[in-house]
Scaffold this motif. Structure first.
Motif, PDB file in Angstrom:
ATOM      1  N   SER A 719       0.822  -1.209   0.000  1.00  0.00           N
ATOM      2  CA  SER A 719       0.000   0.000   0.000  1.00  0.00           C
ATOM      3  C   SER A 719       0.856   1.259   0.000  1.00  0.00           C
ATOM      4  O   SER A 719       0.615   2.205  -0.753  1.00  0.00           O
ATOM      5  N   HIS A 720       1.881   1.264   0.843  1.00  0.00           N
ATOM      6  CA  HIS A 720       2.771   2.431   0.908  1.00  0.00           C
ATOM      7  C   HIS A 720       3.509   2.632  -0.408  1.00  0.00           C
ATOM      8  O   HIS A 720       3.647   3.765  -0.889  1.00  0.00           O
ATOM      9  N   LEU A 721       3.993   1.539  -0.996  1.00  0.00           N
ATOM     10  CA  LEU A 721       4.688   1.651  -2.277  1.00  0.00           C
ATOM     11  C   LEU A 721       3.755   2.163  -3.367  1.00  0.00           C
ATOM     12  O   LEU A 721       4.164   2.940  -4.243  1.00  0.00           O
ATOM     13  N   GLY A 722       2.491   1.749  -3.319  1.00  0.00           N
ATOM     14  CA  GLY A 722       1.529   2.241  -4.297  1.00  0.00           C
ATOM     15  C   GLY A 722       1.396   3.749  -4.252  1.00  0.00           C
ATOM     16  O   GLY A 722       1.335   4.420  -5.294  1.00  0.00           O
ATOM     17  N   VAL A 723       1.380   4.310  -3.045  1.00  0.00           N
ATOM     18  CA  VAL A 723       1.270   5.763  -2.912  1.00  0.00           C
ATOM     19  C   VAL A 723       2.540   6.446  -3.411  1.00  0.00           C
ATOM     20  O   VAL A 723       2.481   7.495  -4.067  1.00  0.00           O
ATOM     21  N   VAL A 724       3.709   5.855  -3.129  1.00  0.00           N
ATOM     22  CA  VAL A 724       4.956   6.453  -3.604  1.00  0.00           C
ATOM     23  C   VAL A 724       4.960   6.506  -5.136  1.00  0.00           C
ATOM     24  O   VAL A 724       5.299   7.532  -5.739  1.00  0.00           O
ATOM     25  N   TYR A 725       4.580   5.413  -5.771  1.00  0.00           N
ATOM     26  CA  TYR A 725       4.557   5.396  -7.238  1.00  0.00           C
ATOM     27  C   TYR A 725       3.556   6.417  -7.778  1.00  0.00           C
ATOM     28  O   TYR A 725       3.830   7.096  -8.785  1.00  0.00           O
ATOM     29  N   TRP A 726       2.403   6.538  -7.122  1.00  0.00           N
ATOM     30  CA  TRP A 726       1.418   7.531  -7.574  1.00  0.00           C
ATOM     31  C   TRP A 726       2.006   8.936  -7.443  1.00  0.00           C
ATOM     32  O   TRP A 726       1.869   9.773  -8.353  1.00  0.00           O
ATOM     33  N   GLN A 727       2.681   9.225  -6.329  1.00  0.00           N
ATOM     34  CA  GLN A 727       3.257  10.554  -6.145  1.00  0.00           C
ATOM     35  C   GLN A 727       4.315  10.847  -7.197  1.00  0.00           C
ATOM     36  O   GLN A 727       4.557  12.013  -7.535  1.00  0.00           O
ATOM     37  N   MET A 728       4.968   9.817  -7.693  1.00  0.00           N
ATOM     38  CA  MET A 728       5.988  10.011  -8.725  1.00  0.00           C
ATOM     39  C   MET A 728       5.388  10.075 -10.130  1.00  0.00           C
ATOM     40  O   MET A 728       6.126  10.200 -11.107  1.00  0.00           O
ATOM     41  N   GLY A 729       4.078   9.984 -10.228  1.00  0.00           N
ATOM     42  CA  GLY A 729       3.445  10.020 -11.529  1.00  0.00           C
ATOM     43  C   GLY A 729       3.478   8.695 -12.261  1.00  0.00           C
ATOM     44  O   GLY A 729       3.144   8.620 -13.446  1.00  0.00           O
ATOM     45  N   ARG A 730       3.853   7.616 -11.565  1.00  0.00           N
ATOM     46  CA  ARG A 730       3.887   6.278 -12.177  1.00  0.00           C
ATOM     47  C   ARG A 730       2.582   5.565 -11.808  1.00  0.00           C
ATOM     48  O   ARG A 730       2.540   4.660 -10.973  1.00  0.00           O
ATOM     49  N   PRO A 732       0.355   3.483 -13.354  1.00  0.00           N
ATOM     50  CA  PRO A 732       0.130   2.028 -13.488  1.00  0.00           C
ATOM     51  C   PRO A 732       0.809   1.228 -12.373  1.00  0.00           C
ATOM     52  O   PRO A 732       0.220   0.294 -11.830  1.00  0.00           O
ATOM     53  N   ASP A 733       2.061   1.597 -12.038  1.00  0.00           N
ATOM     54  CA  ASP A 733       2.751   0.896 -10.946  1.00  0.00           C
ATOM     55  C   ASP A 733       2.018   1.119  -9.628  1.00  0.00           C
ATOM     56  O   ASP A 733       1.897   0.205  -8.802  1.00  0.00           O
ATOM     57  N   GLY A 734       1.565   2.351  -9.404  1.00  0.00           N
ATOM     58  CA  GLY A 734       0.830   2.636  -8.178  1.00  0.00           C
ATOM     59  C   GLY A 734      -0.438   1.813  -8.086  1.00  0.00           C
ATOM     60  O   GLY A 734      -0.747   1.233  -7.026  1.00  0.00           O
ATOM     61  N   THR A 735      -1.189   1.744  -9.171  1.00  0.00           N
ATOM     62  CA  THR A 735      -2.422   0.970  -9.179  1.00  0.00           C
ATOM     63  C   THR A 735      -2.152  -0.509  -8.924  1.00  0.00           C
ATOM     64  O   THR A 735      -2.858  -1.164  -8.137  1.00  0.00           O
ATOM     65  N   ASP A 736      -1.108  -1.037  -9.561  1.00  0.00           N
ATOM     66  CA  ASP A 736      -0.777  -2.455  -9.388  1.00  0.00           C
ATOM     67  C   ASP A 736      -0.488  -2.785  -7.924  1.00  0.00           C
ATOM     68  O   ASP A 736      -1.006  -3.763  -7.374  1.00  0.00           O
ATOM     69  N   HIS A 737       0.341  -1.964  -7.268  1.00  0.00           N
ATOM     70  CA  HIS A 737       0.692  -2.240  -5.875  1.00  0.00           C
ATOM     71  C   HIS A 737      -0.521  -2.084  -4.956  1.00  0.00           C
ATOM     72  O   HIS A 737      -0.711  -2.879  -4.025  1.00  0.00           O
ATOM     73  N   LEU A 738      -1.347  -1.077  -5.205  1.00  0.00           N
ATOM     74  CA  LEU A 738      -2.517  -0.873  -4.351  1.00  0.00           C
ATOM     75  C   LEU A 738      -3.523  -2.012  -4.523  1.00  0.00           C
ATOM     76  O   LEU A 738      -4.126  -2.477  -3.537  1.00  0.00           O
TER      77      LEU A 738
END
Length: 958
Positions: A719-730, A732-738
C-alpha cells in the motif's frame, strides 16, 4: 563570556558548551532582544515579534516567564536583561553577538581610508561569521524580515569583498562564492556585476559572456526591464576581451552555477596533514597533463587500511577545488565496513539530488538513473571523489561521461578493471616514509619528538607508519605530557608481545590493532563499554541519544563517553553533536564486543529510533497518531521537540540513519522493526517529497515481511509503495501495488487497510481524470471509514469526494461535503487536512465564478500549508490562488503561478508544474512557450489533459 549566534540557527555558547535555550518561543524572545542590543524593546513589540498576530490569551505573563528563564541562563555572565520603561533591554558587548560583530567589521571595511588588503581581511572575517540563514530556527514574520535585512547586508558585503579581491588581482578567488550566491539570488545585480567582473579579469571572458546572457534573460523575463548600466558595462568589457566570436552570447553554454546548485560536499580538510608531496604532485599532473581528446580523468588510489587514502584524497581535492567551479561531489561508499557497501543506485540518487534533481524525478532503474546523472554532469566542471570503494562494479555507474569532470577513487582493492577498461590512472599509496611518520608525530606531539628522535622513530614503526594509528598514539602521548616517548614505546612493545597481535608477515594492520588495543585498554570501563557497543550501530553517524540507547545509560553519561572517545581519536566528530567510526575502528570494536551484548544493544537502539521517530511524528502530525504503530516503551530519554519545525528538523537530520536502520533490520531478520519504522515515517516521507528514500524504506519493509511470512506487513508495504509510485506520476505501478495490497487486506479482514487502499485507488483515478471510477472508490472508502469510526479517513475522503462532485458540476453538494470535512479537521487539530479542505473549497467557489470568495479560502490554505511545511499542498493552493487572482483580473496572478511553478519544480510535482504553465500561458505574453511545457509534462504523465493543451496550441496557429 557567552557568545550569541544570529547568523544561522539561534545559539548561545559558553566556551565549547552550547547552552540549551529552551522552546522556540523563548528563543524568539531572546532573538528579539539580541537584534536590538542595548536598546529597550517595548513589551507590545516583543509580543508582536514572538506571536505575530495571534498572541495567547495571557501573552504578557508568558513573556515574563520566558524572560525570567533567560535571565536564569545568563546568571554569572556579563549579560544583563534590564527592565526599561515599558519594555526590556539586553546589555552585552555587541562583539559577543555575531550579527553586530558582522556589521562592525563591514563598517570598518567601508571606511574610505581602509587599505585594500585590510578591507579584504575585514570582509572575509565578517563573512566567515555566517553559518546559515539568519535566525534559521526562529519562525514568524518578524524573524523573516530580520532575515531578509541581514541577507541584503551580506550580499552587499560579498559584492564589496569580491570587488576588493578583483582589484587586488585575485579574481579567481571569488568566483565560487559568487556563483553560489547568484544561484540562490539570480536577480541580485550587484553580485552579478562582480561575478562577470571576476570572470573577465580572470581571463575567462567566454564564461563572463555566458553568465551575462543568462542573467539578462532572467531579469527581462522576471522584471520586464534590461539589466542596469553597471552590469551592461561589465558585459561590454568582457565582450571586447573575448576573441571567440564564433560563439555569441545569446547562445550560452552550460556554465558554473547556471545549470543548477553548486554542490560542495568535500569533508573538512585534514588537520596536521603531513608528507605525501609526491602523491599530491602525481595527482595534479594527471589532472593537468596531456590526455587523449575527450578522455575523462579518473585516478584510482589504492593501499592498505589506515594508510591515509581518504586524507590524501580530501587534501588534494581542497587544493584543486578552484579548478572545478561547478562544485565537488563526495561519497563514502563504505566498501570495507561491517555494514553492506553503498549500492551504486543509492549513491546516484544522492548525487542527483545534490545536482538539483527533485527527489521525485530521480529514475528508479539504475541504468536510467546513471544516464540522468551523466546528463546532469554534461558540460559541467565538477570533481567527484568516490571514497572507500569495494569493487569496479560499485564505481563504474558513478563515472561521468563528460571530459570536463574529474574523478578520484580510493579503495583497498587495486580495481584493475577500472584501469584496463575505463582508462583510470592507478596510484598505490604506500606506508608513510620514516621521516614523514616522524614529521606527523612532531606536528601532533611537539618538541618531545625532537628530544628523543630514536623513540619517535620506533613509535612510528610500532604504528606501522599508518597515519590513523599515529594519531591515536599521539593522543596517548599528549595525555602523558611528563612522560618521555621512550616510556610509551616500551609499554606498547610489552603490550603487543602479551597480546601476540603481531603478524609474522609484518602486516601493518596488525600493528594498527595493537595501537587500538593499547588505547582501548586505557579507557575507563564505562567508556570502553561504549566503544564496544558503538560497533553495533548500523549507520554511518550517531549522536548521544543513540549512544545512550546502545549502552542503556543517561544521555549526559553518553555525552561524556563520546567526548572521551573523541579525545582518544577512537570516534570522530563529524557535525554538531554527531560522530562516526572509521571502519577499522568499527571492526575492532566489534571484535572486542560480546555477541549477546550486541544483540541487546541493537534491540535498545532500534526501539529508540522507533520511539524517537514516533515522537517527532506525533509533534508534526498529531491528528494521525492513531494511524501509526504504537512505539515501544524505552528507558532512553527522547530528544526534546517543542514545535513542528523542531520535529521536522530532527527527521531531516536523521533521515539517512533511519533509512540505514530499515536496511539493516530488513537484512538481519527484524521485519517487525522495518515494518514499524516504514509505517511511522510514511506520511513524513510522502509529504516531504522524499520519493527515493520512501522507495528504499518501503521496499525493505516488503522484502522483510515477505521473508517472514508476515501477510499484514506485506499488505502495508504494498500500500505504501503504491502511494509512492502515484506521487511520482507512475500511475500504473501505483495501481498495481494498491490492488495487490487490497487483496491481502480483504483476506485478512483488515477494514482499516482496505479503506485507505480503496481511497488511494480513488486518488489515482482522480489524478488521471477517471472521475466516475474515482467517485466509486471514494464512496466505498467513505462507507468503510464511517463504519470503523476513523474520523481522519472520513474527512480525507470527504475532501476528495468534494473535488469529484465539483468536476461533475454538483457544486452545492461539494460545498456541503467540504464544509463538513473542514469542521472535522479543525476539531481534530489536523492542520494539513484543514488546509486541503480550504483548497478544495476555494476550487469549488472558483468553478462557480466566485473568484473573491475562492481567493479568501486559498490564501488561508497557502498560509497553513506553508506553516506546517507541506510543500505539495502549498503548491496546489498557490496554483488555485493564482487562478482566483486571474479570475479577479489581478496583476499578481502571474507572480502566484511563478511561485507555484518554482515550488512544484523543487519537489518534482509534475502535474502541478503543468498546471502552473497553463496559468502562465494565460497570465503572460508567452503562451506558446508555456503551453508547450504543459503539453510535454501532461504527455509524460499520460494525462488526458494533454489533448486539451494540444488543441489550444493548434488554435494559436503558427
Amino acid at each position: 563570556m557567552p557568545q550569541f549566534r544570529l547568523l544561522g540557527p539561534l545559539e548561545m555558547t559558553v566556551g565549547d558548551r552550547v547552552v540549551n535555550l529552551g522552546p522556540v518561543k523563548r528563543r524568539t524572545v531572546l532573538a528579539a532582544l539580541l537584534v536590538d542590543v542595548g536598546r529597550p524593546v517595548r513589551v507590545e513589540t516583543l509580543v508582536d515579534r514572538v506571536w505575530d498576530d495571534e498572541p495567547p490569551a495571557k501573552a504578557r505573563d508568558v513573556l515574563y516567564a520566558h524572560i525570567a528563564r533567560i535571565r536564569s541562563a545568563l546568571v554569572g555572565s556579563n549579560v544583563v536583561v534590564e527592565r526599561r520603561s515599558g519594555g526590556y533591554a539586553l546589555h552585552v558587548d555587541p562583539d559577543q553577538v555575531d550579527a553586530h560583530l558582522f556589521r562592525r567589521l563591514v563598517a570598518e571595511a567601508r571606511a574610505e581610508d581602509c587599505p585594500d588588503e585590510r578591507r579584504a581581511t575585514l570582509l572575509r572575517a565578517a563573512l566567515d561569521l555566517w553559518q546559515a540563514a539568519p535566525l534559521a530556527d526562529v519562525p514568524g514574520s518578524w524573524a523573516a524580515g530580520v532575515r531578509e535585512n541581514l541577507e541584503q547586508q551580506r550580499r552587499s558585503a560579498v559584492a564589496l569583498w569580491a570587488r576588493t579581491l578583483s582589484d587586488l588581482g585575485r579574481p579567481a578567488a571569488v568566483v565560487d562564492t559568487l556563483r553560489e550566491l547568484v544561484t540562490a539570488e539570480p536577480l541580485a545585480e550587484p553580485l552579478l556585476v562582480e561575478l562577470v567582473r571576476a570572470l573577465h579579469r580572470a581571463g575567462r571572458a567566454a564564461e563572463a559572456l555566458d553568465t551575462y546572457a543568462r542573467a539578462r534573460a532572467r531579469i527581462v523575463d522576471a522584471l520586464g526591464v534590461e539589466p542596469g548600466p553597471e552590469l551592461r558595462a561589465m558585459y561590454e568589457a568582457a565582450l571586447h576581451a573575448d576573441e571567440r566570436t564564433e560563439q555569441p552570447a545569446s547562445t550560452p553554454t552550460v556554465t558554473a552555477g547556471e545549470s543548477g546548485p553548486v554542490p560542495a560536499q568535500l569533508p573538512a580538510d585534514v588537520p596536521a596533514f603531513t608528507g605525501r608531496e609526491p602523491a599530491l604532485t602525481e595527482l595534479t599532473e594527471r589532472l593537468t597533463g596531456p590526455r587523449p581528446a575527450g578522455a575523462v580523468v579518473v585516478s584510482a588510489v589504492d593501499g592498505t587500511a589506515g594508510v591515509g587514502k581518504t586524507a590524501l584524497a580530501v587534501r588534494w581535492s581542497h587544493q584543486v577545488r578552484d579548478r572545478f567551479p561547478d562544485g565537488q561531489l563526495y561519497v563514502d561508499l563504505r566498501g570495507y565496513g561491517t555494514e553492506p557497501p553503498v549500492p551504486p543506485a543509492a549513491a546516484l540518487a544522492g548525487f542527483l539530488t545534490a545536482l538539483g534533481v527533485a527527489a521525485r524525478d530521480v529514475p528508479l532503474d539504475i541504468d536510467e538513473r546513471a544516464a540522468r546523472y551523466r546528463t546532469e554532469l554534461s558540460g559541467r566542471r565538477l570533481l567527484l571523489v568516490l571514497d572507500n570503494a569495494s569493487s569496479v562494479e560499485q564505481v563504474r555507474p558513478l563515472l561521468p561521461g563528460s571530459p570536463t569532470c574529474a574523478t578520484l577513487v580510493t579503495s583497498r582493492d587495486v580495481l584493475s578493471g577500472l584501469v584496463a577498461v575505463d582508462g583510470a590512472h592507478r596510484m598505490f599509496l604506500d606506508l608513510l616514509e620514516p621521516a614523514e611518520a616522524i614529521a606527523l608525530l612532531r606536528s601532533l606531539v611537539g618538541r618531545r619528538v625532537d628530544d628523543d628522535p630514536d623513540a619517535a622513530g620506533e613509535l612510528g614503526e610500532q604504528c606501522g607508519r599508518l597515519p590513523l594509528a599515529l594519531r591515536i598514539a599521539a593522543e596517548l602521548a599528549n595525555a602523558r605530557p611528563q612522560s618521555p616517548l621512550a616510556d610509551l614505546v616500551t609499554e606498547l612493545a610489552d603490550h603487543r608481545a602479551r597480546l601476540e597481535l603481531l603478524d609474522v608477515g609484518g602486516d601493518p594492520r596488525a600493528d594498527v590493532r595493537a595501537v587500538f588495543s593499547w588505547s582501548y585498554r586505557r579507557l575507563p570501563d564505562r567508556v570502553a563499554r561504549m566503544f564496544r557497543l558503538l560497533g553495533a550501530h548500523p549507520g554511518a553517524e550517531f549522536d548521544a541519544y543513540a549512544a545512550a540507547a546502545l549502552a542503556d545509560v543517561d544521555v549526559s553519561d553518553a555525552v561524556g563517553a563520546l567526548d572521551a572517545l573523541a579525545r582518544a581519536h577512537l570516534v570522530r566528530p563529524v557535525a554538531a553533536g554527531a560522530y562516526d567510526l572509521h571502519d577499522l575502528l568499527r571492526a575492532y570494536a566489534r571484535s572486542e564486543s560480546d555477541p549477546g551484548d550486541d544483540t541487546e544493544a541493537g534491540t535498545r537502539l532500534f526501539d529508540y529510533y522507533l520511539a524517537a521517530s514516533a515522537a517527532a511524528m506525533d509533534v508534526l502530525y498529531p491528528a494521525e497518531r492513531h494511524r501509526r504503530p504504537v512505539p515501544p516503551a524505552i528507558r532512553t530519554p527522547l530528544p526534546v521537540l517543542p514545535s513542528a519545525e523542531d520535529a521536522r528538523v530532527w527527521l531531516d537530520r536523521h533521515r539517512a540513519v533511519l533509512i540505514e536502520v530499515a536496511q539493516h533490520t530488513a537484512a538481519h531478520g527484524r521485519s517487525d522493526v522495518t515494518g514499524a519504522l516504514a509505517s511511522t515515517l510514511y506520511v513524513y516521507l510522502d509529504n516531504g517529497g522524499y520519493s527515493a528514500d520512501a522507495l528504499t524504506v518501503h521496499s525493505c519493509a516488503l522484502d522483510a515481511a515477505s521473508r517472514a511470512g508476515d501477510r499484514a506487513g506485506v499488505a502495508a508495504a504494498l500500500s505504501h509503495l503504491g502511494v509512492v509510485y502515484w506521487q511520482m506520476g507512475r500511475y500504473p505501478d501505483g495501481t498495481d501495488h494498491l490492488e495487490r495490497a487490497l487483496v491481502v487486506f480483504r483476506e485478512l479482514g483488515d477494514a482499516v487497510g482496505e479503506a485507505r487502499t480503496v481511497g488511494n485507488l480513488g486518488v489515482i483515478c482522480q489524478q488521471t481524470s477517471r472521475y466516475v471510477e474515482a467517485e466509486e472508490h471514494h464512496t466505498a472508502a467513505l462507507a468503510l471509514f464511517r463504519k470503523i469510526g476513523d474520523r481522519v479517513g472520513q474527512a480525507n475522503t470527504e475532501t476528495n469526494l468534494g473535488d469529484i462532485l465539483m468536476r461533475f458540476g454538483r457544486n452545492e453538494e461539494a460545498i456541503d461535503l467540504l464544509a463538513d470535512a473542514l469542521e472535522q479537521f479543525r476539531g481534530l487539530g489536523h492542520d494539513g487536512g484543514e488546509a486541503t479542505a480550504l483548497t478544495n473549497l476555494g476550487e469549488v467557489h472558483l468553478s462557480l465564478g466566485r473568484p473573491e470568495e475562492a481567493a479568501g479560502y486559498l490564501r488561508q490554505a497557502v498560509r497553513l500549508f506553508a506553516s506546517i511545511g507541506e510543500r505539495y499542498g502549498e503548491t496546489c493552493a498557490l496554483n488555485g490562488l493564482a487562478e482566483a487572482e486571474l479570475g479577479r483580473g489581478s496583476a499578481s496572478a502571474a507572480d502566484r503561478f511563478a511561485e507555484a511553478l518554482a515550488l512544484a519544480t523543487t519537489i518534482g510535482e509534475r502535474a502541478e508544474q503543468a498546471r502552473a504553465h497553463l496559468g502562465l500561458a494565460q497570465a503572460t505574453d508567452r503562451a506558446r512557450e508555456h503551453l508547450e511545457q504543459a503539453l510535454a509534462l501532461y504527455t509524460d504523465l499520460g494525462s488526458p489533459a494533454a489533448d486539451d493543451v494540444r488543441k489550444r496550441l493548434e488554435n494559436l496557429g503558427t
